[in-house]
Scaffold this motif. Sequence first.
Motif, PDB file in Angstrom:
ATOM      1  N   MET A  38      44.708  38.278  46.170  1.00  0.00           N
ATOM      2  CA  MET A  38      44.277  37.878  44.842  1.00  0.00           C
ATOM      3  C   MET A  38      44.256  39.122  43.958  1.00  0.00           C
ATOM      4  SD  MET A  38      40.778  35.811  43.832  1.00  0.00           S
ATOM      5  CE  MET A  38      41.121  34.417  44.874  1.00  0.00           C
ATOM      6  N   GLN A  39      44.747  39.004  42.744  1.00  0.00           N
ATOM      7  CA  GLN A  39      44.756  40.137  41.839  1.00  0.00           C
ATOM      8  C   GLN A  39      43.342  40.475  41.387  1.00  0.00           C
ATOM      9  OE1 GLN A  39      47.286  38.837  38.697  1.00  0.00           O
ATOM     10  NE2 GLN A  39      49.145  39.500  39.732  1.00  0.00           N
ATOM     11  N   LYS A  40      43.159  41.733  40.970  1.00  0.00           N
ATOM     12  CA  LYS A  40      41.829  42.193  40.579  1.00  0.00           C
ATOM     13  C   LYS A  40      41.222  41.329  39.475  1.00  0.00           C
ATOM     14  CE  LYS A  40      42.313  47.019  41.781  1.00  0.00           C
ATOM     15  NZ  LYS A  40      42.268  48.393  41.308  1.00  0.00           N
ATOM     16  N   ASN A  41      41.980  41.087  38.417  1.00  0.00           N
ATOM     17  CA  ASN A  41      41.422  40.318  37.295  1.00  0.00           C
ATOM     18  C   ASN A  41      41.091  38.893  37.704  1.00  0.00           C
ATOM     19  OD1 ASN A  41      41.491  42.465  35.540  1.00  0.00           O
ATOM     20  ND2 ASN A  41      43.522  41.973  34.778  1.00  0.00           N
ATOM     21  N   LYS A  42      41.934  38.273  38.529  1.00  0.00           N
ATOM     22  CA  LYS A  42      41.658  36.920  38.984  1.00  0.00           C
ATOM     23  C   LYS A  42      40.398  36.894  39.837  1.00  0.00           C
ATOM     24  CE  LYS A  42      46.326  35.072  38.869  1.00  0.00           C
ATOM     25  NZ  LYS A  42      47.401  34.448  39.652  1.00  0.00           N
ATOM     26  N   MET A  43      40.208  37.918  40.670  1.00  0.00           N
ATOM     27  CA  MET A  43      39.013  38.001  41.506  1.00  0.00           C
ATOM     28  C   MET A  43      37.775  38.154  40.627  1.00  0.00           C
ATOM     29  SD  MET A  43      37.751  38.304  44.696  1.00  0.00           S
ATOM     30  CE  MET A  43      39.032  38.921  45.751  1.00  0.00           C
ATOM     31  N   ARG A  44      37.826  39.010  39.627  1.00  0.00           N
ATOM     32  CA  ARG A  44      36.687  39.206  38.725  1.00  0.00           C
ATOM     33  C   ARG A  44      36.343  37.924  37.987  1.00  0.00           C
ATOM     34  NH1 ARG A  44      38.577  45.001  36.248  1.00  0.00           N
ATOM     35  NH2 ARG A  44      38.404  46.118  38.207  1.00  0.00           N
ATOM     36  N   ILE A  45      37.360  37.243  37.500  1.00  0.00           N
ATOM     37  CA  ILE A  45      37.130  35.992  36.770  1.00  0.00           C
ATOM     38  C   ILE A  45      36.505  34.957  37.683  1.00  0.00           C
ATOM     39  CG2 ILE A  45      38.306  34.058  35.652  1.00  0.00           C
ATOM     40  CD1 ILE A  45      40.277  36.175  34.512  1.00  0.00           C
ATOM     41  N   ALA A  46      36.995  34.853  38.917  1.00  0.00           N
ATOM     42  CA  ALA A  46      36.446  33.883  39.869  1.00  0.00           C
ATOM     43  C   ALA A  46      34.983  34.194  40.179  1.00  0.00           C
ATOM     44  CB  ALA A  46      37.273  33.884  41.151  1.00  0.00           C
TER      45      ALA A  46
ATOM     46  N   VAL B 179      32.876  43.225  43.455  1.00  0.00           N
ATOM     47  CA  VAL B 179      31.440  43.050  43.226  1.00  0.00           C
ATOM     48  C   VAL B 179      30.798  44.394  42.901  1.00  0.00           C
ATOM     49  CG1 VAL B 179      29.247  42.485  44.348  1.00  0.00           C
ATOM     50  CG2 VAL B 179      31.178  40.933  44.551  1.00  0.00           C
ATOM     51  N   ASN B 180      31.175  45.442  43.623  1.00  0.00           N
ATOM     52  CA  ASN B 180      30.647  46.773  43.336  1.00  0.00           C
ATOM     53  C   ASN B 180      31.064  47.255  41.952  1.00  0.00           C
ATOM     54  OD1 ASN B 180      29.317  47.006  45.767  1.00  0.00           O
ATOM     55  ND2 ASN B 180      31.033  47.995  46.784  1.00  0.00           N
ATOM     56  N   HIS B 181      32.309  46.974  41.568  1.00  0.00           N
ATOM     57  CA  HIS B 181      32.781  47.369  40.242  1.00  0.00           C
ATOM     58  C   HIS B 181      32.002  46.654  39.141  1.00  0.00           C
ATOM     59  CE1 HIS B 181      35.420  48.460  36.951  1.00  0.00           C
ATOM     60  NE2 HIS B 181      35.480  47.175  36.634  1.00  0.00           N
ATOM     61  N   LEU B 182      31.831  45.340  39.292  1.00  0.00           N
ATOM     62  CA  LEU B 182      31.100  44.578  38.282  1.00  0.00           C
ATOM     63  C   LEU B 182      29.638  45.013  38.202  1.00  0.00           C
ATOM     64  CD1 LEU B 182      32.627  41.053  38.919  1.00  0.00           C
ATOM     65  CD2 LEU B 182      33.009  42.519  36.927  1.00  0.00           C
ATOM     66  N   ALA B 183      29.051  45.370  39.330  1.00  0.00           N
ATOM     67  CA  ALA B 183      27.665  45.854  39.330  1.00  0.00           C
ATOM     68  C   ALA B 183      27.575  47.221  38.654  1.00  0.00           C
ATOM     69  CB  ALA B 183      27.132  45.913  40.743  1.00  0.00           C
ATOM     70  N   SER B 184      28.562  48.081  38.888  1.00  0.00           N
ATOM     71  CA  SER B 184      28.525  49.406  38.268  1.00  0.00           C
ATOM     72  C   SER B 184      28.751  49.339  36.766  1.00  0.00           C
ATOM     73  CB  SER B 184      29.564  50.327  38.910  1.00  0.00           C
ATOM     74  OG  SER B 184      30.874  49.947  38.535  1.00  0.00           O
ATOM     75  N   GLN B 185      29.419  48.306  36.291  1.00  0.00           N
ATOM     76  CA  GLN B 185      29.650  48.108  34.858  1.00  0.00           C
ATOM     77  C   GLN B 185      28.511  47.335  34.199  1.00  0.00           C
ATOM     78  OE1 GLN B 185      32.321  49.411  33.151  1.00  0.00           O
ATOM     79  NE2 GLN B 185      32.750  50.436  35.089  1.00  0.00           N
ATOM     80  N   ASP B 186      27.469  47.010  34.947  1.00  0.00           N
ATOM     81  CA  ASP B 186      26.312  46.244  34.471  1.00  0.00           C
ATOM     82  C   ASP B 186      26.688  44.858  33.971  1.00  0.00           C
ATOM     83  OD1 ASP B 186      24.450  48.190  35.118  1.00  0.00           O
ATOM     84  OD2 ASP B 186      24.580  49.149  33.150  1.00  0.00           O
ATOM     85  N   VAL B 187      27.708  44.263  34.554  1.00  0.00           N
ATOM     86  CA  VAL B 187      28.085  42.895  34.215  1.00  0.00           C
ATOM     87  C   VAL B 187      27.284  41.927  35.075  1.00  0.00           C
ATOM     88  CG1 VAL B 187      30.002  41.246  34.157  1.00  0.00           C
ATOM     89  CG2 VAL B 187      30.385  43.622  33.514  1.00  0.00           C
ATOM     90  N   ILE B 188      27.060  42.310  36.327  1.00  0.00           N
ATOM     91  CA  ILE B 188      26.223  41.512  37.224  1.00  0.00           C
ATOM     92  C   ILE B 188      25.106  42.389  37.743  1.00  0.00           C
ATOM     93  CG2 ILE B 188      28.063  39.928  37.901  1.00  0.00           C
ATOM     94  CD1 ILE B 188      28.353  41.466  40.491  1.00  0.00           C
ATOM     95  N   ILE B 189      24.024  41.750  38.153  1.00  0.00           N
ATOM     96  CA  ILE B 189      22.862  42.466  38.647  1.00  0.00           C
ATOM     97  C   ILE B 189      22.584  42.001  40.072  1.00  0.00           C
ATOM     98  CG2 ILE B 189      20.405  42.919  38.300  1.00  0.00           C
ATOM     99  CD1 ILE B 189      20.880  41.994  35.365  1.00  0.00           C
TER     100      ILE B 189
END
Length: 66
Positions: A1-9, A43-53
């Motif tokens: 799965m591509q990075k952007n598709k994974m983030r969106i999912a 998940v680690n990337h989104l957490a480091s960007q403060d998108v998810i907690i």
Amino acid sequence: MQKNKMRIAILKQLREELVSTYDLATSLKMKREKTKQEFVREVNHLASQDVIIPVYESGKQYLLRR
């Protein structure tokens, strides 16, 4: 799965309330080892960007979208 598709999912699944990391991974059908590693990385990337907690309760990790 591509990075952007994974983030969106991941973000689509987190529209709900608190979601456990395990439930999120199983709902996205993380079966192959490579896909599991991508999931953890995203998940680690989104957490480091403060998108998810990440929230910890009773030894379990839950994710909450900002």
